[in-house]
Motif scaffolding. Structure first.
Motif, PDB file in Angstrom:
ATOM      1  N   GLY A   1      41.647  48.196  69.847  1.00 18.48           N
ATOM      2  CA  GLY A   1      40.923  48.020  71.099  1.00 18.48           C
ATOM      3  C   GLY A   1      41.432  48.869  72.237  1.00 18.48           C
ATOM      4  O   GLY A   1      40.986  48.703  73.381  1.00 18.48           O
ATOM      5  N   ARG A   2      42.356  49.779  71.976  1.00 17.82           N
ATOM      6  CA  ARG A   2      42.894  50.663  72.999  1.00 17.82           C
ATOM      7  C   ARG A   2      42.771  52.119  72.553  1.00 17.82           C
ATOM      8  O   ARG A   2      42.631  52.394  71.362  1.00 17.82           O
ATOM      9  N   VAL A   3      42.814  53.034  73.538  1.00 16.58           N
ATOM     10  CA  VAL A   3      42.765  54.465  73.224  1.00 16.58           C
ATOM     11  C   VAL A   3      44.163  55.051  73.375  1.00 16.58           C
ATOM     12  O   VAL A   3      44.926  54.663  74.266  1.00 16.58           O
ATOM     13  N   HIS A   4      44.487  55.962  72.504  1.00 13.89           N
ATOM     14  CA  HIS A   4      45.808  56.591  72.500  1.00 13.89           C
ATOM     15  C   HIS A   4      45.639  58.105  72.440  1.00 13.89           C
ATOM     16  O   HIS A   4      44.944  58.623  71.550  1.00 13.89           O
ATOM     17  N   GLU A   5      46.256  58.820  73.369  1.00 12.15           N
ATOM     18  CA  GLU A   5      46.184  60.278  73.382  1.00 12.15           C
ATOM     19  C   GLU A   5      46.818  60.849  72.115  1.00 12.15           C
ATOM     20  O   GLU A   5      47.919  60.454  71.724  1.00 12.15           O
ATOM     21  N   HIS A   6      46.123  61.784  71.513  1.00 12.49           N
ATOM     22  CA  HIS A   6      46.617  62.411  70.293  1.00 12.49           C
ATOM     23  C   HIS A   6      46.397  63.918  70.424  1.00 12.49           C
ATOM     24  O   HIS A   6      45.258  64.385  70.536  1.00 12.49           O
ATOM     25  N   VAL A   7      47.476  64.669  70.429  1.00 12.79           N
ATOM     26  CA  VAL A   7      47.384  66.121  70.602  1.00 12.79           C
ATOM     27  C   VAL A   7      46.846  66.770  69.339  1.00 12.79           C
ATOM     28  O   VAL A   7      47.285  66.457  68.223  1.00 12.79           O
ATOM     29  N   VAL A   8      45.875  67.657  69.498  1.00 14.33           N
ATOM     30  CA  VAL A   8      45.304  68.395  68.371  1.00 14.33           C
ATOM     31  C   VAL A   8      45.263  69.873  68.734  1.00 14.33           C
ATOM     32  O   VAL A   8      45.390  70.255  69.890  1.00 14.33           O
ATOM     33  N   ARG A   9      45.064  70.681  67.721  1.00 14.09           N
ATOM     34  CA  ARG A   9      44.894  72.114  67.923  1.00 14.09           C
ATOM     35  C   ARG A   9      43.478  72.496  67.513  1.00 14.09           C
ATOM     36  O   ARG A   9      43.068  72.269  66.379  1.00 14.09           O
ATOM     37  N   VAL A  10      42.733  73.058  68.464  1.00 16.08           N
ATOM     38  CA  VAL A  10      41.355  73.444  68.189  1.00 16.08           C
ATOM     39  C   VAL A  10      41.347  74.735  67.367  1.00 16.08           C
ATOM     40  O   VAL A  10      41.985  75.721  67.730  1.00 16.08           O
ATOM     41  N   GLN A  11      40.612  74.724  66.252  1.00 19.93           N
ATOM     42  CA  GLN A  11      40.559  75.882  65.360  1.00 19.93           C
ATOM     43  C   GLN A  11      39.220  76.605  65.424  1.00 19.93           C
ATOM     44  O   GLN A  11      39.160  77.810  65.614  1.00 19.93           O
ATOM     45  N   ILE A  12      38.137  75.882  65.239  1.00 28.20           N
ATOM     46  CA  ILE A  12      36.803  76.467  65.266  1.00 28.20           C
ATOM     47  C   ILE A  12      35.901  75.577  66.113  1.00 28.20           C
ATOM     48  O   ILE A  12      35.869  74.365  65.924  1.00 28.20           O
TER      49      ILE A  12
ATOM     50  N   GLU B   1      32.281  79.841  54.996  1.00 27.65           N
ATOM     51  CA  GLU B   1      32.452  78.451  55.399  1.00 27.65           C
ATOM     52  C   GLU B   1      33.684  77.888  54.707  1.00 27.65           C
ATOM     53  O   GLU B   1      33.930  78.192  53.536  1.00 27.65           O
ATOM     54  N   LYS B   2      34.457  77.103  55.436  1.00 24.85           N
ATOM     55  CA  LYS B   2      35.650  76.523  54.841  1.00 24.85           C
ATOM     56  C   LYS B   2      35.794  75.071  55.278  1.00 24.85           C
ATOM     57  O   LYS B   2      35.346  74.691  56.366  1.00 24.85           O
ATOM     58  N   PRO B   3      36.402  74.220  54.430  1.00 21.27           N
ATOM     59  CA  PRO B   3      36.553  72.805  54.779  1.00 21.27           C
ATOM     60  C   PRO B   3      37.519  72.619  55.938  1.00 21.27           C
ATOM     61  O   PRO B   3      38.509  73.339  56.059  1.00 21.27           O
ATOM     62  N   ALA B   4      37.220  71.655  56.785  1.00 22.30           N
ATOM     63  CA  ALA B   4      38.071  71.394  57.950  1.00 22.30           C
ATOM     64  C   ALA B   4      37.848  69.964  58.416  1.00 22.30           C
ATOM     65  O   ALA B   4      36.831  69.336  58.096  1.00 22.30           O
ATOM     66  N   ILE B   5      38.824  69.433  59.164  1.00 25.90           N
ATOM     67  CA  ILE B   5      38.676  68.134  59.815  1.00 25.90           C
ATOM     68  C   ILE B   5      37.974  68.392  61.144  1.00 25.90           C
ATOM     69  O   ILE B   5      38.447  69.169  61.968  1.00 25.90           O
ATOM     70  N   THR B   6      36.829  67.738  61.360  1.00 27.19           N
ATOM     71  CA  THR B   6      36.053  67.976  62.567  1.00 27.19           C
ATOM     72  C   THR B   6      35.831  66.685  63.341  1.00 27.19           C
ATOM     73  O   THR B   6      35.817  65.591  62.771  1.00 27.19           O
TER      74      THR B   6
ATOM     75  N   ARG C   1      30.203  70.047  66.604  1.00 27.01           N
ATOM     76  CA  ARG C   1      31.483  69.557  66.123  1.00 27.01           C
ATOM     77  C   ARG C   1      32.533  70.640  66.248  1.00 27.01           C
ATOM     78  O   ARG C   1      32.216  71.844  66.260  1.00 27.01           O
ATOM     79  N   VAL C   2      33.783  70.195  66.354  1.00 24.88           N
ATOM     80  CA  VAL C   2      34.910  71.106  66.539  1.00 24.88           C
ATOM     81  C   VAL C   2      35.924  70.846  65.436  1.00 24.88           C
ATOM     82  O   VAL C   2      36.266  69.695  65.150  1.00 24.88           O
ATOM     83  N   ALA C   3      36.383  71.912  64.793  1.00 20.15           N
ATOM     84  CA  ALA C   3      37.416  71.786  63.763  1.00 20.15           C
ATOM     85  C   ALA C   3      38.778  71.740  64.435  1.00 20.15           C
ATOM     86  O   ALA C   3      39.086  72.563  65.302  1.00 20.15           O
ATOM     87  N   VAL C   4      39.603  70.765  64.046  1.00 22.49           N
ATOM     88  CA  VAL C   4      40.919  70.585  64.651  1.00 22.49           C
ATOM     89  C   VAL C   4      41.959  70.391  63.559  1.00 22.49           C
ATOM     90  O   VAL C   4      41.640  70.035  62.423  1.00 22.49           O
ATOM     91  N   SER C   5      43.208  70.614  63.922  1.00 24.59           N
ATOM     92  CA  SER C   5      44.327  70.283  63.040  1.00 24.59           C
ATOM     93  C   SER C   5      45.184  69.241  63.749  1.00 24.59           C
ATOM     94  O   SER C   5      45.170  69.130  64.969  1.00 24.59           O
ATOM     95  N   GLY C   6      45.931  68.463  62.939  1.00 27.50           N
ATOM     96  CA  GLY C   6      46.778  67.429  63.513  1.00 27.50           C
ATOM     97  C   GLY C   6      46.124  66.073  63.589  1.00 27.50           C
ATOM     98  O   GLY C   6      46.633  65.177  64.275  1.00 27.50           O
ATOM     99  N   LEU C   7      44.991  65.894  62.892  1.00 27.35           N
ATOM    100  CA  LEU C   7      44.281  64.618  62.911  1.00 27.35           C
ATOM    101  C   LEU C   7      43.801  64.313  61.499  1.00 27.35           C
ATOM    102  O   LEU C   7      43.337  65.201  60.791  1.00 27.35           O
TER     103      LEU C   7
ATOM    104  N   VAL D   1      43.539  67.200  73.559  1.00 31.24           N
ATOM    105  CA  VAL D   1      43.792  65.870  72.988  1.00 31.24           C
ATOM    106  C   VAL D   1      42.476  65.209  72.611  1.00 31.24           C
ATOM    107  O   VAL D   1      41.407  65.565  73.129  1.00 31.24           O
ATOM    108  N   VAL D   2      42.566  64.273  71.691  1.00 26.70           N
ATOM    109  CA  VAL D   2      41.491  63.325  71.428  1.00 26.70           C
ATOM    110  C   VAL D   2      42.065  61.938  71.699  1.00 26.70           C
ATOM    111  O   VAL D   2      43.283  61.728  71.655  1.00 26.70           O
TER     112      VAL D   2
END
Length: 282
Positions: free
Chosen positions: A234-245, A208-213, A250-256, A227-228
């Motif tokens: 009050g608005r949503v903004h597209e943010h590109v992420v890279r799915v890792q696990i 197990e390793k720490p990650a942003i999920t 829950r899904v671990a991502v990078s870039g957030l 994207v997330v």
């Protein structure tokens, strides 16, 4: 010349009308109510995955469920044991006597450890034979198999049962130095959807390793990638992420960054810059 001047006067009027129409459309567009998820720093399992097959007519064994001294067998070679019936007893170094039970109804073909011998969790005690006795054969890269051990849990997924998974345990590891692949065997209790001869996917948790999920329903696939929708003002903004696990929830991502608020659900209705309403919890 007069007609040309009238045309110039008309152009700003058309532009103004178009602007008013766009404003009216923007005002008319309904605001979507969404659920909010959060980006969190959590521990995620690092898994190794392999595609194997279910073997019919194999001779797997019942493994010890705890470490200690094997005190007695409740059955012997040639005897029938029912599912849930006692197979052997183990006395741990600390604690009460442990009774090892059969996972399926079968015939005991042989005992593997002498009474009085020391065992660890997963050590084979008796071999079984029967119609419902099966094993899964899983080819893993030898470096991965070297990090595994008998008794270690394995999650099996069958295409015949796409929404289910089976918790099995490693019963044997047989490395092949020539091919660089090791054959890992697991027990396989009878279960609908896991049929002999069918393919099976195996997930083995190595660490197990720490990650942003983020919640699994926060990830959307767009032409620019995964994207997330981050919620700000009050608005949503597209943010590109890279799915890792990918986990079950829950899904671990990078870039957030941790702490970001993201839309969870109704992603097909969202677009960049859209105004949203936050659904209150409960």
């Amino acid at each position: 010349m007069l007609r040309f001047g009238r045309f110039l006067l008309a152009v700003p009027t058309v532009i103004a009308c178009a602007g008013l129409a766009q404003t009216a459309c923007a005002k008319a567009r309904p605001t979507i109510t969404i659920q909010v998820g959060h980006a969190r720093r959590t521990l995620m399992p690092h898994q190794a995955v392999a595609i194997g097959e279910i073997l019919p007519g194999a001779e797997p064994f019942v493994g010890a469920t705890a470490g200690g001294t094997l005190t007695a067998y409740a059955t012997g070679a040639g005897q029938r044991v029912n599912r849930g019936g006692a197979v052997a007893t183990i006395r741990p170094r600390h604690g009460a006597l442990v009774v090892v039970r059969a996972p399926v109804t079968a015939i005991v073909t042989r005992t593997l450890i002498p009474v009085g011998g020391h065992v660890t969790a997963g050590t084979g005690l008796v071999a079984l034979r029967g119609r419902n006795v099966r094993q899964a054969l899983l080819p893993f890269a030898t470096p991965v198999a070297a990090r595994c051990a008998v008794g270690q849990p394995v999650y099996l997924h069958s295409p015949l049962k796409p929404r289910g998974r089976l918790l099995a345990h490693i019963t044997a590891i047989k490395p092949d130095t020539k091919t660089g692949v090791s054959d890992i065997y697991t027990d396989l209790p009878p279960l609908p959807g896991f049929a002999p001869g069918s393919p099976v996917r195996a997930d083995i948790v190595l660490a197990e390793k720490p990650a942003i999920t983020v919640p699994s329903d926060s990830i959307a696939l767009r032409p620019i990638g995964s994207v997330v929708f981050v919620i700000r003002g009050g608005r949503v903004h597209e943010h590109v992420v890279r799915v890792q696990i990918r986990g079950r929830r829950r899904v671990a991502v990078s870039g957030l960054a941790a702490g970001a608020r993201v839309a969870a659900g109704a992603l097909s209705e969202l677009h960049n810059g859209m105004r949203v309403r936050i659904r209150s919890p409960g």
